[in-house]
Design a protein around this motif. Structure first.
Motif, PDB file in Angstrom:
ATOM      1  N   SER A  88       0.843  -1.204   0.000  1.00 58.71           N
ATOM      2  CA  SER A  88       0.000   0.000   0.000  1.00 58.71           C
ATOM      3  C   SER A  88       0.876   1.250   0.000  1.00 58.71           C
ATOM      4  N   LEU A  89       0.331   2.308  -0.617  1.00 54.39           N
ATOM      5  CA  LEU A  89       1.031   3.595  -0.664  1.00 54.39           C
ATOM      6  C   LEU A  89       0.020   4.685  -0.373  1.00 54.39           C
ATOM      7  N   LYS A  90       0.389   5.576   0.551  1.00 52.38           N
ATOM      8  CA  LYS A  90      -0.462   6.732   0.830  1.00 52.38           C
ATOM      9  C   LYS A  90       0.416   7.971   0.766  1.00 52.38           C
ATOM     10  N   VAL A  91       0.057   8.905  -0.112  1.00 54.16           N
ATOM     11  CA  VAL A  91       0.860  10.118  -0.298  1.00 54.16           C
ATOM     12  C   VAL A  91      -0.014  11.335  -0.032  1.00 54.16           C
ATOM     13  N   SER A  92       0.444  12.234   0.829  1.00 57.01           N
ATOM     14  CA  SER A  92      -0.299  13.487   1.007  1.00 57.01           C
ATOM     15  C   SER A  92       0.658  14.661   1.114  1.00 57.01           C
ATOM     16  N   GLY A  93       0.198  15.812   0.621  1.00 54.54           N
ATOM     17  CA  GLY A  93       1.027  17.016   0.663  1.00 54.54           C
ATOM     18  C   GLY A  93       1.834  17.212  -0.606  1.00 54.54           C
ATOM     19  N   ILE A 151       3.830   8.516   2.804  1.00 52.30           N
ATOM     20  CA  ILE A 151       4.685   9.696   2.622  1.00 52.30           C
ATOM     21  C   ILE A 151       3.824  10.941   2.852  1.00 52.30           C
ATOM     22  N   THR A 152       4.168  11.727   3.862  1.00 50.23           N
ATOM     23  CA  THR A 152       3.373  12.911   4.211  1.00 50.23           C
ATOM     24  C   THR A 152       4.278  14.132   4.281  1.00 50.23           C
ATOM     25  N   ALA A 153       4.014  15.109   3.410  1.00 47.82           N
ATOM     26  CA  ALA A 153       4.778  16.366   3.485  1.00 47.82           C
ATOM     27  C   ALA A 153       4.062  17.297   4.463  1.00 47.82           C
ATOM     28  N   LYS A 154       4.818  17.923   5.337  1.00 47.38           N
ATOM     29  CA  LYS A 154       4.215  18.862   6.288  1.00 47.38           C
ATOM     30  C   LYS A 154       3.671  20.074   5.526  1.00 47.38           C
ATOM     31  N   PRO A 155       2.623  20.726   6.047  1.00 48.64           N
ATOM     32  CA  PRO A 155       2.049  21.886   5.356  1.00 48.64           C
ATOM     33  C   PRO A 155       3.121  22.930   5.029  1.00 48.64           C
ATOM     34  N   GLY A 156       3.112  23.405   3.774  1.00 49.30           N
ATOM     35  CA  GLY A 156       4.055  24.439   3.347  1.00 49.30           C
ATOM     36  C   GLY A 156       5.453  23.930   3.041  1.00 49.30           C
ATOM     37  N   VAL A 157       5.656  22.607   3.141  1.00 49.83           N
ATOM     38  CA  VAL A 157       7.005  22.045   2.907  1.00 49.83           C
ATOM     39  C   VAL A 157       6.983  21.168   1.646  1.00 49.83           C
ATOM     40  N   LYS A 158       7.985  21.382   0.767  1.00 48.73           N
ATOM     41  CA  LYS A 158       8.110  20.549  -0.429  1.00 48.73           C
ATOM     42  C   LYS A 158       9.001  19.363  -0.087  1.00 48.73           C
ATOM     43  N   ASP A 210      16.356  10.400  -6.421  1.00 51.21           N
ATOM     44  CA  ASP A 210      16.509   9.335  -7.431  1.00 51.21           C
ATOM     45  C   ASP A 210      17.037   8.060  -6.781  1.00 51.21           C
ATOM     46  N   GLY A 211      16.547   6.922  -7.261  1.00 54.03           N
ATOM     47  CA  GLY A 211      17.111   5.624  -6.866  1.00 54.03           C
ATOM     48  C   GLY A 211      16.801   5.169  -5.452  1.00 54.03           C
ATOM     49  N   LYS A 212      15.967   5.898  -4.730  1.00 54.32           N
ATOM     50  CA  LYS A 212      15.695   5.574  -3.321  1.00 54.32           C
ATOM     51  C   LYS A 212      14.846   4.299  -3.221  1.00 54.32           C
ATOM     52  N   VAL A 213      15.207   3.397  -2.308  1.00 46.27           N
ATOM     53  CA  VAL A 213      14.391   2.205  -2.019  1.00 46.27           C
ATOM     54  C   VAL A 213      13.714   2.429  -0.671  1.00 46.27           C
ATOM     55  N   ILE A 214      12.380   2.408  -0.667  1.00 47.99           N
ATOM     56  CA  ILE A 214      11.632   2.660   0.574  1.00 47.99           C
ATOM     57  C   ILE A 214      10.780   1.432   0.878  1.00 47.99           C
ATOM     58  N   GLU A 215      11.019   0.841   2.049  1.00 46.86           N
ATOM     59  CA  GLU A 215      10.275  -0.381   2.405  1.00 46.86           C
ATOM     60  C   GLU A 215       9.668  -0.236   3.796  1.00 46.86           C
ATOM     61  N   ASN A 216       8.343  -0.466   3.895  1.00 49.21           N
ATOM     62  CA  ASN A 216       7.630  -0.422   5.183  1.00 49.21           C
ATOM     63  C   ASN A 216       8.020   0.789   6.018  1.00 49.21           C
ATOM     64  N   LYS A 217       7.804   1.985   5.475  1.00 50.78           N
ATOM     65  CA  LYS A 217       8.239   3.194   6.197  1.00 50.78           C
ATOM     66  C   LYS A 217       7.177   4.275   6.160  1.00 50.78           C
ATOM     67  N   ASP A 218       7.130   5.062   7.259  1.00 54.49           N
ATOM     68  CA  ASP A 218       6.353   6.295   7.285  1.00 54.49           C
ATOM     69  C   ASP A 218       7.342   7.438   7.137  1.00 54.49           C
ATOM     70  N   ILE A 219       7.155   8.247   6.088  1.00 52.43           N
ATOM     71  CA  ILE A 219       8.093   9.351   5.842  1.00 52.43           C
ATOM     72  C   ILE A 219       7.356  10.674   6.027  1.00 52.43           C
ATOM     73  N   ASN A 220       7.844  11.499   6.942  1.00 55.74           N
ATOM     74  CA  ASN A 220       7.208  12.791   7.240  1.00 55.74           C
ATOM     75  C   ASN A 220       8.122  13.970   6.926  1.00 55.74           C
ATOM     76  N   GLY A 221       9.322  13.689   6.459  1.00 55.29           N
ATOM     77  CA  GLY A 221      10.258  14.756   6.147  1.00 55.29           C
ATOM     78  C   GLY A 221      11.562  14.153   5.656  1.00 55.29           C
ATOM     79  N   PRO A 222      12.514  14.997   5.188  1.00 52.44           N
ATOM     80  CA  PRO A 222      13.798  14.503   4.636  1.00 52.44           C
ATOM     81  C   PRO A 222      14.547  13.649   5.653  1.00 52.44           C
ATOM     82  N   GLU A 223      14.367  13.953   6.955  1.00 49.46           N
ATOM     83  CA  GLU A 223      15.122  13.217   7.991  1.00 49.46           C
ATOM     84  C   GLU A 223      14.736  11.721   8.028  1.00 49.46           C
TER      85      GLU A 223
END
Length: 467
Positions: free
Chosen positions: A419-424, A440-447, A452-465
């Motif tokens: 499953s993939l959920k993208v917002s922002g 993957i959730t971008a915080k309000p007002g943040v791009k 490139d080439g990133k492998v993302i597995e079973n993760k919640d991403i809320n920012g570059p960190e």
């Protein structure tokens, strides 16, 4: 009161010069049925689950003939008809939805033409393609079809009926109240296919060419391809109507289902279900299948039933507000016609025959490595072991096709995605691989840019960190 309403409406409709007498009488017939209030109510206790004779399992079908001559003979009995009346407005497009690019620069319409061309070429057959347009898509489609002038395929276009929207409080046609542009009218649903096929002259043309069956499907369903096993079965068993159904998942709980009712097979839609039974209807335990709107219908039977005015499908009232005016549209669905045909059946087909593109999330599936494209056929990648597709939810930033395409340098690999959920405000680089459950959730007002080439597995991403 109803008679008075109908008489006023009839008088107003008689004065509308934009539509034919057949359209006027079809519209008045629909309205008078609606006003009579005689729509049959389903008695819940009489509903039965259809047997395998009524809803035939696809894997029990006999293999079609293998020799070229016998296959050609079968194909020469067939015409393909795509429902092409819809605009791509929900995906931010202005023209017919069928001209949205699906993959490798091919539109839905390109893929349909290539598929039928390759059949005709392989077997020396003459399967024609018909497009049922609405007044919304007719002009654009006529121009687009010109590019196939030299292809090995006969393409016919015709329009479904054009009915006036009814102003709700006065119950009069909106065009007679001065609304003469396109907004005053509506196409009355795909149940209109049967009279429109007849009124356009296309039905008699097909019969004169020796055609016996028409395969009807939505132009945005990439899984709706000609299937020789189904055609062979119908020709041998002389079924006048076949609706393809497929097992329900939780995503399809609102879809219409087939039931046995008073000795006939019938479509049951959620709108017909008494409130007390809606949860039961949505259960995938009791009602295990739903209508894909892939329909195979005998042309002779259509002619017989239309001439007898026997196709009284359930009316779907569709109230809308347009430019602040409350209007009513009365529509019908082609699937509801099943109960009027003799020896009608359902066919429980693999899920691969139902691959509609209703939103950009569906577009992401078919543009990804989950599918490959060969001879116009979109085929699922065998490397995907899970039989169901990943669930994808994209935020409003991705809703329009142009915005969606702009946010991906290339479509990520999703063969191992659940499953993939993208917002922002999220942007994707090229060569990205997504696996398991990804949010993957971008915080309000943040791009938020996924490199490139990133492998993302079973993760919640809320920012570059989190990358």
């Amino acid at each position: 009161m109803a008679d008075e309403k109908l008489a006023k409406l009839r008088e107003a409709v008689a004065g509308l010069g934009q539509i034919s007498d057949k359209e006027k009488s079809g519209f008045i017939s629909l309205v008078s049925r609606y006003l009579s209030g005689n729509e049959e109510q389903i008695e819940w206790g009489k509903i039965h689950t259809p047997t395998d004779e009524v809803v035939v399992p696809y894997d029990t079908l006999a293999a079609p003939p293998e020799d070229l001559a016998a296959t050609k003979a079968l194909l020469d009995k067939l015409a393909v008809l795509k429902l092409n009346g819809g605009l791509g407005t929900t995906m931010g497009c202005t023209g017919p939805k069928s001209v949205i690019e699906v993959r490798n620069g091919f539109t839905f319409l390109d893929l349909i033409v290539v598929q039928i061309e390759s059949l005709n070429k392989k077997y020396g057959s003459n399967v024609p393609l018909l497009l049922m347009n609405s007044f919304n898509t007719h002009d654009d489609t006529s121009k687009i079809v010109e590019k196939y002038a030299n292809s090995n395929i006969q393409i016919h276009t015709f329009n479904q009926s054009q009915y006036p929207r009814v102003v709700a409080d006065e119950f009069l046609p909106w065009p007679s109240k001065g609304k003469t542009d396109k907004d005053g009218w509506y196409p009355p649903g795909h149940g209109d296919i049967f009279p429109s096929l007849m009124n356009s002259g296309k039905l008699d043309l097909l019969l004169s060419q020796g055609k016996e069956y028409v395969f009807i499907a939505n132009s945005d369903n990439l899984g709706a391809i000609v299937d020789m096993k189904i055609l062979n079965h119908l020709v041998h068993k002389q079924n006048e109507y076949c609706m393809e159904v497929t097992p329900k998942t939780l995503a399809d709980v609102k879809g219409g289902t087939l039931i046995s009712y008073e000795g006939r097979v019938q479509l049951l839609e959620i709108a017909q279900v008494p409130d007390a039974h809606v949860d039961e209807f949505k259960s995938i335990e009791k009602f295990k299948i739903f209508n894909t709107n892939n329909l195979w219908v005998s042309l002779k039977a259509i002619k017989r039933l239309v001439e007898a005015d026997a196709l009284k499908m359930e009316i779907i009232p569709n109230p809308k507000e347009v430019e602040g005016v409350k209007v009513l549209q009365l529509e019908t669905a082609a699937g509801a016609a099943i109960r009027f045909f003799d020896h009608a059946i359902g066919m429980n087909v693999p899920r691969s025959r139902f691959l509609p593109v209703k939103a950009t999330s569906d577009l992401q599936l078919v543009q990804s490595d989950l599918y490959t494209l060969v001879d116009g056929f979109v085929t699922r990648n065998a490397a995907r072991t899970n039989p169901s597709n990943p669930s994808i939810e994209l935020g409003p930033e991705f809703k329009k096709v142009g915005c969606f395409l702009g946010r991906f340098k290339s479509i990520p690999s999703i063969v191992e995605l659940d499953s993939l959920k993208v917002s922002g405000d999220v942007w994707f680089g090229s060569g990205i691989v997504l696996k398991g459950k990804v949010t993957i959730t971008a915080k309000p007002g943040v791009k938020l840019e996924i490199p490139d080439g990133k492998v993302i597995e079973n993760k919640d991403i809320n920012g570059p960190e989190d990358l």
